[in-house]
Write an enzyme that holds these catalytic residues in place. Structure first.
Site: not given
Ligand code: F6P
Length: 287
Positions: A68, A91, A211, A219
């Site tokens: 983005g 990612d 579970r 992360q």
């Molecule tokens: O793009 C990085 C990321 O951590 C993705 O792995 C995750 O889906 C997204 O951002 C989470 O975004 P937000 O913190 O805006 O919910």
């Protein structure tokens, strides 16, 4: 620039000298702040941002981020503003860089969590389903799944139905395994939510007690590891060299182990392919 493109549109400039950035190499996240700014896709927002940049006599912009952010960088560059991109997202889905800033640290955080979860899995003889981030890309799930010795890995890139996950768990149970781990990517068609609702109804198909855990934003926290510190430092230095030489409109990334530029025009709209041969390796290891 505070808060990414949102800050750019709102003129949130701060001047940083060497002393302002001391002692930050061990910090995760960003001292600048970050936002998701969909409004920046609009022509009006980009024109406004360039006006602020010119008023401030900014010569060039270095954009640190994932697809983005780099799409925004390309748009600014198309409008004639000098831009250099730096590949950064956990990612690891950005075309033009084998590894991006944050991936290695996020992988190690996920791996540590999986290792810890395995302690209970083994003591209580259970199966655990661990969901990792990655948006629509399965890289984090694939690599943390292999490194964490998962019995099954579920990725967005490979259509997997709940019955086949259940059958893999059942087979592991019948092969005499006393515990099992499934690593699932959040972007998979059947992620933690989809799989757990299926397993609630078909518990008997798994063999194990199960579970479900979503690692989520855990992360993205923590201390960056050696790999990321070095990668970010090298990317940053090369990006500044590009600015000094007046070479714009490129993404600084890692290609065949070397820091190398790729034109932003060549990366926007493309998706990096996942090496699915690794999934076969994971299957072999799980036997
Ligand atoms: O793009 C990085 C990321 O951590 C993705 O792995 C995750 O889906 C997204 O951002 C989470 O975004 P937000 O913190 O805006 O919910």
């Amino acid at each position: 620039m505070r808060h990414g493109y949102s800050g750019l549109m709102n003129d949130e400039f701060v001047e940083l000298g060497s002393r302002n950035v001391s002692g930050i190499i061990q910090r995760g996240g960003t001292i600048l702040g970050s936002t998701r700014c969909l409004a920046f896709k609009a022509e009006e927002a980009q024109v406004k941002a360039i006006r602020f940049l010119r008023q401030r006599e900014i010569d060039a912009l270095i954009v640190i981020g994932g697809d983005g952010s780099q799409a925004g960088a390309f748009a600014l560059s198309q409008r004639g503003f000098p831009v250099v991109g730096v590949a950064s997202t956990i990612d690891n889905d950005l075309y033009g860089s084998e590894m991006t800033i944050g991936v290695d640290t996020a992988l190690n955080v996920a791996l540590e969590a999986i290792d810890r979860i395995k302690v209970t899995a083994s003591s209580h003889e259970r199966a655990f389903l661990v969901e990792v981030m990655g948006r629509n890309c399965g890289y984090l799930a694939l690599i943390s799944g292999i490194a964490g010795g998962a019995e099954c890995i579920v990725l967005p890139e490979v259509e997997t139905d709940p019955e086949s996950v259940a059958s893999e768990l059942r087979q592991a149970y019948e092969r005499g395994k006393t515990h099992a781990t499934v690593v699932v990517a959040e972007g998979a068609k059947y992620n933690a939510e989809g799989l757990s609702s299926y397993f609630q109804e078909h518990r008997e198909r798994i063999g194990f007690d199960l579970r479900v855990i979503k690692l989520g934003h855990v992360q993205r926290g923590g201390t960056p590891g050696v790999f990321d510190r070095l990668l970010a430092t090298r990317f940053g230095a090369v990006a500044v060299d590009h600015v000094a030489r007046g070479e714009f409109g490129v993404l600084v990334g890692l290609i065949k182990g070397q820091i190398a530029p790729t034109p932003l025009a060549d990366i926007v709209g493309k998706r990096k392919e996942l090496d699915l041969s690794l999934l076969k390796l994971a299957d072999v290891l799980a036997q």
